[in-house]
Design a protein around this motif. Sequence first.
Motif, PDB file in Angstrom:
ATOM      1  N   UNK A  70     -20.870 -13.159  17.568  1.00 34.94           N
ATOM      2  CA  UNK A  70     -19.748 -12.741  16.721  1.00 34.94           C
ATOM      3  C   UNK A  70     -19.698 -13.634  15.484  1.00 34.94           C
ATOM      4  N   UNK A  71     -19.490 -13.006  14.342  1.00 34.45           N
ATOM      5  CA  UNK A  71     -19.360 -13.763  13.107  1.00 34.45           C
ATOM      6  C   UNK A  71     -17.988 -14.409  13.038  1.00 34.45           C
ATOM      7  N   UNK A  72     -17.910 -15.502  12.258  1.00 38.59           N
ATOM      8  CA  UNK A  72     -16.617 -16.135  12.034  1.00 38.59           C
ATOM      9  C   UNK A  72     -16.053 -15.726  10.678  1.00 38.59           C
ATOM     10  N   UNK A  73     -16.571 -14.667  10.104  1.00 39.08           N
ATOM     11  CA  UNK A  73     -16.069 -14.202   8.813  1.00 39.08           C
ATOM     12  C   UNK A  73     -14.587 -13.853   8.921  1.00 39.08           C
ATOM     13  N   UNK A  74     -13.781 -14.256   7.948  1.00 34.55           N
ATOM     14  CA  UNK A  74     -12.378 -13.859   7.964  1.00 34.55           C
ATOM     15  C   UNK A  74     -12.224 -12.336   7.923  1.00 34.55           C
ATOM     16  N   UNK A  75     -11.181 -11.876   8.575  1.00 33.52           N
ATOM     17  CA  UNK A  75     -10.799 -10.468   8.515  1.00 33.52           C
ATOM     18  C   UNK A  75      -9.761 -10.340   7.405  1.00 33.52           C
ATOM     19  N   UNK A  76     -10.108  -9.577   6.368  1.00 34.59           N
ATOM     20  CA  UNK A  76      -9.176  -9.320   5.272  1.00 34.59           C
ATOM     21  C   UNK A  76      -8.695  -7.881   5.411  1.00 34.59           C
ATOM     22  N   UNK A  77      -7.472  -7.723   5.866  1.00 32.81           N
ATOM     23  CA  UNK A  77      -6.900  -6.386   6.080  1.00 32.81           C
ATOM     24  C   UNK A  77      -6.177  -5.975   4.804  1.00 32.81           C
ATOM     25  N   UNK A  78      -6.611  -4.866   4.209  1.00 33.87           N
ATOM     26  CA  UNK A  78      -6.052  -4.462   2.920  1.00 33.87           C
ATOM     27  C   UNK A  78      -5.265  -3.163   3.067  1.00 33.87           C
ATOM     28  N   UNK A  79      -4.002  -3.223   2.671  1.00 33.68           N
ATOM     29  CA  UNK A  79      -3.130  -2.058   2.675  1.00 33.68           C
ATOM     30  C   UNK A  79      -2.936  -1.570   1.248  1.00 33.68           C
ATOM     31  N   UNK A  80      -2.313  -0.394   1.125  1.00 34.26           N
ATOM     32  CA  UNK A  80      -2.135   0.178  -0.203  1.00 34.26           C
ATOM     33  C   UNK A  80      -1.205  -0.665  -1.057  1.00 34.26           C
ATOM     34  N   UNK A  81      -0.068  -1.059  -0.511  1.00 32.83           N
ATOM     35  CA  UNK A  81       0.938  -1.779  -1.283  1.00 32.83           C
ATOM     36  C   UNK A  81       2.063  -0.849  -1.714  1.00 32.83           C
ATOM     37  N   UNK A  82       3.237  -1.415  -1.932  1.00 25.93           N
ATOM     38  CA  UNK A  82       4.418  -0.616  -2.270  1.00 25.93           C
ATOM     39  C   UNK A  82       5.448  -1.497  -2.949  1.00 25.93           C
ATOM     40  N   UNK A  83       6.269  -0.881  -3.809  1.00 28.25           N
ATOM     41  CA  UNK A  83       7.404  -1.613  -4.381  1.00 28.25           C
ATOM     42  C   UNK A  83       8.500  -1.839  -3.348  1.00 28.25           C
ATOM     43  N   UNK A 127       9.955  -3.455  -0.305  1.00 30.95           N
ATOM     44  CA  UNK A 127       9.612  -4.674   0.452  1.00 30.95           C
ATOM     45  C   UNK A 127       9.459  -4.431   1.942  1.00 30.95           C
ATOM     46  N   UNK A 128      10.038  -3.334   2.464  1.00 23.77           N
ATOM     47  CA  UNK A 128       9.867  -3.041   3.889  1.00 23.77           C
ATOM     48  C   UNK A 128       8.398  -2.776   4.222  1.00 23.77           C
ATOM     49  N   UNK A 129       7.672  -2.232   3.268  1.00 23.18           N
ATOM     50  CA  UNK A 129       6.272  -1.883   3.525  1.00 23.18           C
ATOM     51  C   UNK A 129       5.427  -3.130   3.772  1.00 23.18           C
ATOM     52  N   UNK A 130       5.487  -4.084   2.849  1.00 22.13           N
ATOM     53  CA  UNK A 130       4.700  -5.309   3.016  1.00 22.13           C
ATOM     54  C   UNK A 130       5.130  -6.062   4.267  1.00 22.13           C
ATOM     55  N   UNK A 131       6.440  -6.085   4.544  1.00 20.06           N
ATOM     56  CA  UNK A 131       6.920  -6.780   5.741  1.00 20.06           C
ATOM     57  C   UNK A 131       6.346  -6.154   7.003  1.00 20.06           C
ATOM     58  N   UNK A 132       6.231  -4.834   7.007  1.00 19.38           N
ATOM     59  CA  UNK A 132       5.674  -4.141   8.166  1.00 19.38           C
ATOM     60  C   UNK A 132       4.195  -4.455   8.333  1.00 19.38           C
ATOM     61  N   UNK A 133       3.461  -4.483   7.226  1.00 16.17           N
ATOM     62  CA  UNK A 133       2.038  -4.824   7.289  1.00 16.17           C
ATOM     63  C   UNK A 133       1.861  -6.251   7.811  1.00 16.17           C
TER      64      UNK A 133
END
Length: 251
Positions: A1-14, A16-22
């Motif tokens: 298994x690699x130790x590469x970081x997992x970068x999870x990318x979401x769409x984004x939203x104005x 604030x509930x959206x980012x908090x949920x992600x």
Amino acid sequence: MTTAPLVAVAHGSRDPRSAATIHRLLGVVRALRPELDVRVAFLDLSQPLLGDVLDAVRADGHREAVVVPLLLGHAFHARVDVPAAVADAQQRHPDLRVRIGDVLGPDPRLDAAAWRRLLASGADPDDPELGVLLAGAGSSHAPANRLVADVAARWQSRTSWAGTVATFAAAAAPDVPAAIELLRARGARRFAVGSWFLAPGLLPDRIVELAQARSDAPLIAGPMADDPGVADLVLHRYDLATVDAPLPVLA
């Protein structure tokens, strides 16, 4: 298994509930695999942006990263925006190897997460007068819309509901008023709205407002968000991307 970081990318939203949920979703991912470096990124409207996170990954001394798009289908953001942001980062850091994992859908874990949210809203699978709308964002990319319609059809096949119809907030038909009329024609007297969204925001709110305006006290399911099955799926996409094999073409 690699130790590469997992970068999870979401769409984004104005919203604030959206980012908090992600962030809550990625908290569940970290709890499932505490040894993994898990980072949150966004394509637009929320911080930090994907390019900035990849810059930070390289600044922290990593030579590899795995980007997992928190997207439900192979629409424009998956096919264009994510690869473009990764390509820009690799131009800045030629020694940083970035793999892009597949999007989250289709996958049975998403179906199950949306189903659990719907049942939690009070929807009864044995109610023959219930009409269910499975609500998605909508896309000009027809396969992304078909994915939602396929889930709705599977739900219909295992319930006694009057009907189950995929509906969309934008860019695809039917919209909520049309979907409710379709369900009324099939005998629905009560309504529930399932969520094919990861997080709250403008489009889910639009769906809810339309459903409440066109029906009496509809049941409203929450977004899939931090469901453990979704977190497990994020890790599955990461694991697949670490294998030395060609990734599926995002088309």
